[in-house]
Scaffold this motif. Structure first.
Motif, mmCIF file in Angstrom:
data_model
loop_
_atom_site.group_PDB
_atom_site.id
_atom_site.type_symbol
_atom_site.label_atom_id
_atom_site.label_comp_id
_atom_site.label_asym_id
_atom_site.label_seq_id
_atom_site.Cartn_x
_atom_site.Cartn_y
_atom_site.Cartn_z
ATOM 1 N N SER A 889 -10.030 1.263 -3.388
ATOM 2 C CA SER A 889 -9.312 2.390 -3.982
ATOM 3 C C SER A 889 -10.313 3.208 -4.798
ATOM 4 C CB SER A 889 -8.145 1.905 -4.825
ATOM 5 O OG SER A 889 -7.406 2.989 -5.350
ATOM 6 N N THR A 890 -9.989 3.580 -6.037
ATOM 7 C CA THR A 890 -10.931 4.347 -6.863
ATOM 8 C C THR A 890 -11.504 3.508 -7.997
ATOM 9 O OG1 THR A 890 -9.112 5.157 -8.238
ATOM 10 C CG2 THR A 890 -9.740 6.513 -6.354
ATOM 11 N N ILE A 891 -11.438 2.180 -7.872
ATOM 12 C CA ILE A 891 -11.897 1.318 -8.959
ATOM 13 C C ILE A 891 -13.408 1.385 -9.107
ATOM 14 C CG2 ILE A 891 -12.140 -1.077 -9.704
ATOM 15 C CD1 ILE A 891 -9.396 -1.633 -8.669
ATOM 16 N N THR A 892 -14.137 1.372 -7.988
ATOM 17 C CA THR A 892 -15.586 1.327 -8.027
ATOM 18 C C THR A 892 -16.097 1.954 -6.742
ATOM 19 O OG1 THR A 892 -17.489 -0.162 -8.155
ATOM 20 C CG2 THR A 892 -15.513 -1.020 -7.098
ATOM 21 N N ASP A 893 -17.385 1.788 -6.446
ATOM 22 C CA ASP A 893 -17.932 2.352 -5.218
ATOM 23 C C ASP A 893 -18.147 1.288 -4.149
ATOM 24 O OD1 ASP A 893 -20.004 0.986 -6.370
ATOM 25 O OD2 ASP A 893 -21.520 2.511 -5.977
ATOM 26 N N THR A 894 -17.694 0.079 -4.407
ATOM 27 C CA THR A 894 -17.947 -1.036 -3.495
ATOM 28 C C THR A 894 -16.667 -1.826 -3.281
ATOM 29 O OG1 THR A 894 -20.140 -1.191 -4.496
ATOM 30 C CG2 THR A 894 -19.501 -2.956 -2.998
ATOM 31 N N GLU A 895 -16.449 -2.238 -2.033
ATOM 32 C CA GLU A 895 -15.251 -2.998 -1.695
ATOM 33 C C GLU A 895 -15.327 -4.427 -2.234
ATOM 34 O OE1 GLU A 895 -15.471 -3.065 2.539
ATOM 35 O OE2 GLU A 895 -16.995 -4.610 2.556
ATOM 36 N N LEU A 896 -14.246 -5.132 -2.100
ATOM 37 C CA LEU A 896 -14.165 -6.543 -2.465
ATOM 38 C C LEU A 896 -14.138 -7.374 -1.186
ATOM 39 C CD1 LEU A 896 -13.711 -8.883 -4.447
ATOM 40 C CD2 LEU A 896 -11.287 -8.287 -4.491
ATOM 41 N N GLN A 897 -15.118 -8.272 -1.034
ATOM 42 C CA GLN A 897 -15.160 -9.178 0.112
ATOM 43 C C GLN A 897 -14.719 -10.564 -0.334
ATOM 44 O OE1 GLN A 897 -18.796 -9.147 2.347
ATOM 45 N NE2 GLN A 897 -18.960 -6.911 2.331
ATOM 46 N N VAL A 898 -13.889 -11.210 0.520
ATOM 47 C CA VAL A 898 -13.269 -12.477 0.148
ATOM 48 C C VAL A 898 -13.362 -13.453 1.315
ATOM 49 C CG1 VAL A 898 -11.235 -13.563 -0.868
ATOM 50 C CG2 VAL A 898 -11.608 -11.113 -1.178
ATOM 51 N N ALA A 899 -13.613 -14.719 1.008
ATOM 52 C CA ALA A 899 -13.640 -15.766 2.037
ATOM 53 C C ALA A 899 -12.905 -16.991 1.527
ATOM 54 C CB ALA A 899 -15.073 -16.129 2.399
ATOM 55 N N LYS A 900 -12.317 -17.751 2.461
ATOM 56 C CA LYS A 900 -11.612 -18.988 2.129
ATOM 57 C C LYS A 900 -12.353 -20.167 2.748
ATOM 58 C CE LYS A 900 -6.886 -17.184 1.536
ATOM 59 N NZ LYS A 900 -6.609 -17.756 0.199
ATOM 60 N N PHE A 901 -12.456 -21.241 1.954
ATOM 61 C CA PHE A 901 -13.109 -22.456 2.415
ATOM 62 C C PHE A 901 -12.246 -23.654 2.081
ATOM 63 C CE2 PHE A 901 -16.325 -19.375 1.117
ATOM 64 C CZ PHE A 901 -17.139 -19.301 2.232
ATOM 65 N N VAL A 902 -12.292 -24.667 2.951
ATOM 66 C CA VAL A 902 -11.669 -25.952 2.658
ATOM 67 C C VAL A 902 -12.760 -26.893 2.171
ATOM 68 C CG1 VAL A 902 -10.466 -27.961 3.599
ATOM 69 C CG2 VAL A 902 -9.834 -25.665 4.350
ATOM 70 N N VAL A 903 -12.516 -27.540 1.042
ATOM 71 C CA VAL A 903 -13.488 -28.481 0.485
ATOM 72 C C VAL A 903 -13.232 -29.848 1.106
ATOM 73 C CG1 VAL A 903 -14.381 -29.528 -1.628
ATOM 74 C CG2 VAL A 903 -13.538 -27.171 -1.655
ATOM 75 N N PRO A 904 -14.202 -30.422 1.817
ATOM 76 C CA PRO A 904 -13.973 -31.720 2.480
ATOM 77 C C PRO A 904 -13.738 -32.832 1.464
ATOM 78 C CG PRO A 904 -16.290 -31.137 2.563
ATOM 79 C CD PRO A 904 -15.572 -29.929 2.032
ATOM 80 N N LYS A 905 -12.869 -33.763 1.853
ATOM 81 C CA LYS A 905 -12.519 -34.893 0.996
ATOM 82 C C LYS A 905 -12.793 -36.179 1.759
ATOM 83 C CE LYS A 905 -8.607 -36.927 -1.514
ATOM 84 N NZ LYS A 905 -7.163 -36.800 -1.807
#
Length: 964
Positions: A889-905
Motif C-alpha cells: 500500500s502506501t506504508i513504505t517503498d518495499t513489499e512484505l515477503q512471508v514464508a511458512k515453515f514446519v519445525v521438525p520434532k
C-alpha cells in the motif's frame, strides 16, 4: 481535667481513636496472612508455580497468586479486606481532622489521595488479573503511584510527635527501598527466566505489603489525641501544649525528608503559571523535535540531498534580534510572536509534505526567536528569568515522559494525526491557553543591550548554548536513546527501554534540581570533568557500565543548563542564541553525516566518528563553562527571600508529577514475556522480511499502526525489519520496535545501536530469543551493513534467524565481502536456520550464488520468483510449506515477503527434513491450497483486492509446498 469530665458525662460511649488504626492494621494483616495460610495449606504446589518453574525451584508464593487465583483463600482475603474498608475510610477522615488548618490546601489533597487509594485498593482486590488483566493493572498501578504523594504528604503533615515521625521515615524508606530489588528480581524471572528468582521477588512483594500497612499503623501514635465522641481531649490539633523549641526542631526534620516542597503555600495563580510554563516548554520541544523527522522524509525519498534540508536552519531565528527595530518589535509584542509560533502545531492539518514541513519550519523559527527574546527580556529579573529557564528544561523532561508514554512518538508532531495516536487538536488548544498565561506579564527589558557589558563573552556563551542544546536534544529528548547506545543483544546484560528509561528521567530531574540550587558548583571545572568522563563511558562502553556513563551525562547536561542559559540570556541574544543555535545546527548535520557519509558531500571525512561528535559537544559545553567561571555572579540565588524561591517549589512539584506519570507508564508498559505463536498446534513458524523506511509512509505520516495491523493480520511469528534506526535528531529519536513489540506481543532485538552508524536492523519474535549477536559486515567504501544472528527457542527446538541489510548497488566490492562474511556465518550453524535479508542482487546471478550455496547450506524459499531484487528469504533444515508476497500500500517503498515453515520434532522428522536438503525436486514440490492443513494456510483476507491496499501480488496468491 474536671472541665473535660464535665463535658463528657453526657456521652454514651467513648473510644480512643487509636483503636481505629489498630483495627485497620489487624484486619488488613489478617486479610493477607489468612489467605497465605489457607493457600499454603490447600494449594501449596499450585500457588508457588509460575509460567516457567514450580516446586522446588520456586517455594514461596507471590501476593497475587495467594490472594487472587484460588478458592477459598481468595474468599478469605476478600472478606477481610472488605472489613478493612470501614476503618480505612475512618483513618483517612481522622487524619484530615488532625492535620487540617485554615488556609492549608495540602491536608485536603492528601485526604483525597487517601480516599483514592482506598477505592483503587478495592479495584485491584475485586477485579483480579484473571477477571480482567487490564483493569486489574490500572487499579494496581494507580494505587502504587498514589502511595508516593500519600507517604510524602503524611510525613509533611505529621504532628510534632518525634516517635511517629521517626517510624514514618523508617517505614517509608523501607517501602521505597524495597521496590528496586523487587523490580530487579521480577526482571530476572520474567526476562532472564532465572529459577528461584520469583520466590525472591515474592519476599520483597510481601515486604511491600507489610511496610505499607505498617506505615498507616503509625497513625495510632497521633490519634491518641482523639476520642470518639469526637473530641480533641489534648488540644494537639490546635497546637496547644507543644513546646515551640521542640516543634521547630521536628519541623526542620520533616522539611529534610520532604525537601520543603510541601511547605509551599498553594495559590491557584502560581499553580496555573507553573502548569502553563511547563506545558509551553513542552510545546517548544515538541515542535523542535518534530522538525527533524519532517525534514528526514525528503532525503529519504530522494535518496540524497533534496534541498529541503535547509529547514534545519529554522532555529537561527534569534539572529534577527541583531536588527534593533526588529528586536524592539519582538520584545514589545512577545505575546503576538509566541502566538504566531503556535502555527507550527497546525502542521498536521497540511496534507502536502512540502507545505507541512514549511509550516513546522516557520513555527520553529518564530518559536526560537520568541524564546530568545523572552529570556533576554527577563534577564534583568533573576527570579522571572529562572522561572522561564525552568519552564524550558522541565518542558524537555515532560517531552521525554510523553514520548515514553506514546512509545517514542510525540502526539503533537506533524507526522501524527488521529489515525496513528496523535492528539494534535487537544495539544493545540492547551498550547494556546498556556501561551496566554506564559506571556501575561509585560516585558522588563524592552530592547537595550546594556547587559552585554558585564563580564564574560557572548561568543563563549553561544558555543556553550550550541553544545548544550545538541546534547539535550540528541541524548535526552527520548529516554531510550542512550539505552539503545549500550544495547548488545541477548541475553540481556544492560537496561531495557521499558522500564529502565525512568532512570534516565530521574537523572535528568536530579541534575536540574542540583543545577538550580547549586549553580556555582555545577559550573566548576571539576564537575565538568565528571560530565566529560560520563560522556566518554557512554561512548566507549556497553551494557550497564556504559549506561552508568549515560546517567552521569544526563545529570550533567540538565544540571549545567540553568546557569549556562542564564549567562547566555544576559548577553546579546543575537550572538548567544542566534549564533548558538547556528552551532547547534552544525552539530545536527555532523550528527547525520557520520552515518549518511555515502550520500552527502564530505561524508567520508567524518565516517563513523560518533566519538568526534561527543568530544566536540563537550568542548563546546566547556567553552560555556569557561564563560561561567569568568563571571563571579552570573547566576544569583534568592537567599533569604522566600517569595523569590516559591516558583522553584512549584516546578519541583511539576517534576514530581511528571516522574509519577512516567513511572505509571513504565509499569503499564512492563513486558509480559508470555507470548504465544499463532499456530502452535501445527508447529508452524511464519517468518517475514520488510524494509520499513524508518516508519514514515509515502505521505509523511508515522506508519507504526498500519504496520502493526498488517503484521498481525498476516499472523507473522518472526519478522526482520530493516531501515529501523531512527535514534537521531533528524529522525526524531524514535524507536518503532517498542510499539510493535509491545502491541503485537513479541520479543525484540534492536540490532546494532545508533552509535554503530548503520541504518538499522531489528528482529521481532513470538518465540523467546535465547541468544543474539550483532555484526557489522565489511564495508570499506559504502554504508555499514548491519546483521543480527539470533537463536530462538521454537517449540523446544533451537532455530537460528539471521536479519541482514546488504550494502548499496554502487559498492560491488563491499557487497562481495559482505556476501562471503554472511555466508560463512550461516554455514557455521548446524541448526535449522532462516535468513531474512535485503541482498541487492538478482535471483540466480552474482552474489546470490554465494548466499545460496554449499558454503551457507541455505536454500531459496522460491526459485521461480524472478522479480526480486532486494528482499530474500533463505532457509535450511526446515520444511518450507508456504510463501507469499504482500503489497505495501502506501506504508513504505518495499513489499512484505512471508514464508511458512514446519519445525521438525523428534529424530525421525529431523532425518526426513535433512534428506530434503539434498533433494531439490522433492523439496520444491508445489501443491494446491486444498492439499495442505488449515494451520499451514495464509489468511484469505488478502486475496483479490485485499484490504487497505494490501493484497497477494506477483503470484496473486500464496504458494504452498509439500515434499513428495
Amino acid at each position: 481535667m474536671s472541665k473535660y469530665k464535665d463535658k463528657e458525662r453526657g456521652a454514651i460511649v467513648s473510644l480512643n481513636a487509636k483503636w481505629i488504626s489498630w483495627t485497620h492494621t489487624a484486619v488488613a494483616y489478617t486479610a493477607f496472612l489468612s489467605a497465605l495460610s489457607v493457600g499454603t495449606y490447600l494449594h501449596y504446589h499450585k500457588i508457588v508455580k509460575n509460567e516457567f518453574y514450580g516446586y522446588p525451584d520456586e517455594w514461596f508464593p507471590s501476593v497475587s497468586a495467594t490472594i487472587g487465583d484460588r478458592y477459598p483463600e481468595r474468599s478469605f482475603f476478600m472478606l477481610f479486606i472488605a472489613m478493612t474498608s470501614g476503618p480505612r475510610f475512618a483513618l483517612v477522615a481522622l487524619w484530615y481532622l488532625l492535620t487540617a488548618k485554615p488556609g492549608k490546601a495540602l491536608p485536603k489533597f492528601i485526604a483525597g489521595v487517601g480516599i483514592f487509594r482506598t477505592l483503587t485498593c478495592g479495584g485491584w482486590t475485586y477485579v483480579t488479573s484473571t477477571d480482567d488483566h487490564d483493569w486489574h493493572d490500572i487499579f494496581m498501578i494507580s494505587y502504587l503511584v498514589a502511595t508516593i504523594p500519600w507517604t510524602a504528604g503524611c510525613i509533611a503533615l505529621s504532628p510534632p510527635n518525634p516517635a511517629a515521625i521517626k517510624y514514618r521515615k523508617y517505614l517509608a524508606s523501607a517501602f521505597f527501598g524495597t521496590i528496586p530489588f523487587m523490580v530487579y528480581f521480577f526482571i530476572q524471572h520474567k526476562i532472564h527466566r532465572v529459577a528461584g528468582a520469583y520466590t525472591t521477588y515474592a519476599f520483597f512483594e510481601w515486604s511491600l505489603i507489610l511496610f505499607d500497612v505498617a506505615f498507616d499503623a503509625v497513625t495510632a501514635l497521633d490519634f491518641d489525641t482523639f476520642e470518639i465522641v469526637v473530641k480533641d481531649v489534648k488540644g494537639l490539633s490546635k497546637g496547644v501544649n507543644v513546646s515551640s523549641k521542640s516543634t521547630a526542631v521536628i519541623e526542620k526534620e520533616k522539611r529534610k525528608v520532604t525537601a520543603s516542597v510541601f511547605d509551599v503555600k498553594f495559590a491557584w495563580p502560581e499553580v496555573l503559571d507553573t502548569a502553563a510554563e511547563v506545558y509551553y516548554g513542552f510545546v517548544f520541544w515538541s515542535m523542535l523535535t518534530g522538525l527533524g523527522v519532517a525534514i528526514w522524509y525528503f532525503p529519504l525519498w530522494y535518496m540524497g540531498i533534496s534541498g529541503y534540508e535547509a529547514f534545519v536552519m529554522s532555529t537561527i531565528g534569534p539572529l534577527l534580534l541583531g536588527i534593533k527595530p526588529i528586536r524592539s518589535l519582538v520584545i514589545r509584542n512577545l505575546r503576538v510572536f509566541h502566538f504566531l509560533s503556535l502555527g507550527g502545531l497546525l502542521a498536521w492539518q497540511v496534507k502536502d509534505p512540502a507545505y507541512r514541513l514549511s509550516t513546522i519550519g516557520v513555527g520553529v523559527m518564530v518559536s526560537c526567536l520568541s524564546w530568545a527574546a523572552t529570556l533576554y527580556s527577563e534577564s534583568v529579573h533573576p527570579v522571572r528569568l529562572e522561572s522561564k529557564i525552568l519552564a524550558w528544561i522541565v518542558g524537555l523532561i515532560m517531552s521525554s515522559a510523553v514520548k515514553f508514554a506514546w512509545q517514542t512518538n510525540n502526539p503533537l508532531w506533524p507526522i501524527m494525526h488521529s489515525a496513528n495516536g496523535g492528539q494534535n487538536g487537544i495539544g493545540l488548544i492547551l498550547a494556546i491557553f498556556a501561551m496566554l498565561r506564559f506571556t501575561r506579564r509585560a516585558p522588563l527589558n524592552t530592547g537595550t543591550v546594556a547587559n552585554d557589558k558585564q563580564n564574560g563573552s557572548s561568543l563563549l556563551a553561544a558555543l556553550g548554548i550550541g553544545g548544550l542544546f545538541f546534547g539535550l536534544h540528541s541524548l535526552l529528548s527520548d529516554t531510550s536513546t542512550m539505552i539503545l547506545w549500550v544495547w548488545e543483544g541477548y541475553p540481556v546484560r544492560g537496561p531495557l527501554s521499558a522500564p529502565h528509561g525512568w532512570f534516565t528521567l530521574a537523572a535528568m530531574t536530579a541534575g536540574l534540581l542540583v543545577g538550580i540550587s547549586q549553580p556555582r558548583l555545577v559550573g566548576t571545572w571539576s564537575v565538568y570533568g565528571v560530565g566529560s568522563i560520563g560522556a566518554a563511558i557512554l561512548t566507549l562502553y556497553h551494557n550497564w557500565f556504559g549506561y552508568y556513563g549515560a546517567l552521569v551525562t544526563a545529570f550533567y547536561l540538565t544540571a549545567i543548563a540553568p546557569p549556562m542559559i542564564s549567562a547566555a540570556s544576559k548577553k546579546c541574544p543575537t550572538v548567544s542564541f542566534g549564533v548558538g543555535f547556528f552551532i547547534y545546527n552544525l552539530m545536527v548535520l555532523f550528527h547525520v553525516w557520520v552515518v549518511a557519509y555515502a550520500f552527502v558531500p564530505g561524508g567520508p571525512l567524518v565516517r563513523e566518528h560518533t566519538d568526534w561528535i561527543m568530544a566536540t559537544m563537550m568542548l563546546l559545553i566547556g567553552a560555556g563553562v569557561f564563560n561561567l567561571t569568568s563571571v563571579n555572579s552570573v547566576y544569583h540565588e534568592a537567599r533569604g527571600q522566600p517569595p523569590r524561591s516559591q516558583h522553584r517549589k512549584y516546578h519541583t512539584l511539576a517534576l514530581g508529577i511528571i516522574n509519577l506519570f512516567f513511572i505509571a507508564s513504565a509499569i503499564r508498559r512492563f513486558p509480559s514475556n508470555d507470548y504465544t505463536p499463532y499456530h502452535e498446534d501445527s508447529r508452524i513458524i511464519t517468518a517475514g522480511i520488510w524494509t520499513i523506511h524508518f516508519s514514515l509512509d509515502n505521505d509523511m505520516w508515522s506508519s507504526e499502526y498500519r504496520m502493526r495491523d498488517l503484521i498481525k493480520e498476516l499472523e507473522i511469528d518472526v519478522i526482520g525489519l530493516l531501515e529501523t534506526d531512527s535514534q537521531r535528531i533528524i529522525m526524531g529519536n524514535r524507536d518503532t520496535t517498542q510499539f510493535l513489540s509491545e502491541d503485537l506481543g513479541m520479543y525484540v532485538d534492536y540490532g546494532p545501536g545508533p552509535n554503530k552508524h548503520t541504518w538499522g536492523s531489528a528482529l521481532l519474535s513470538k518465540f523467546p530469543i535465547m541468544n543474539s549477536t550483532h555484526h557489522l559486515l565489511p564495508s570499506p567504501v559504502g554504508e555499514l551493513a548491519p546483521a543480527i544472528h539470533a537463536t530462538l527457542d521454537v517449540y523446544g527446538e533451537l532455530v537460528d534467524v539471521f536479519v541482514f541489510h546488504s550494502g548499496q548497488e554502487e559498492d560491488p566490492e563491499d557487497r562481495r565481502l559482505q556476501t562471503e562474511y554472511l555466508s560463512k556465518l550461516m554455514g557455521a550453524s548446524s541448526r535449522p536456520s532462516i535468513l531474512l535479508a535485503y541482498l541487492v542482487t538478482k535471483p540466480l546471478e552474482g552474489n546470490y550464488n554465494t548466499y545460496v550455496s554449499d558454503i551457507s547450506g541455505m536454500h531459496d524459499v522460491e526459485l521461480s520468483d524472478w522479480d526480486r531484487w532486494c528482499e530474500y528469504i533463505l532457509y535450511k533444515h526446515l520444511q518450507r510449506v508456504g510463501y507469499a508476497r504482500v503489497s505495501r500500500s502506501t506504508i513504505t517503498d518495499t513489499e512484505l515477503q512471508v514464508a511458512k515453515f514446519v519445525v521438525p520434532k523428534g529424530e525421525d522428522e529431523k532425518a526426513q527434513v535433512a534428506a530434503l536438503d539434498g533433494n531439490a525436486e522433492a523439496r520444491d514440490r508445489r501443491v494446491s491450497e486444498h492439499e495442505v492443513p488449515e494451520g499451514w494456510k495464509f489468511p484469505a483476507l488478502f486475496r483479490g483486492e485485499g484490504v487497505r491496499g494490501h493484497r497477494y501480488h506477483v503470484f496473486n496468491e500464496p504458494r504452498y509446498y509439500r515434499p513428495s
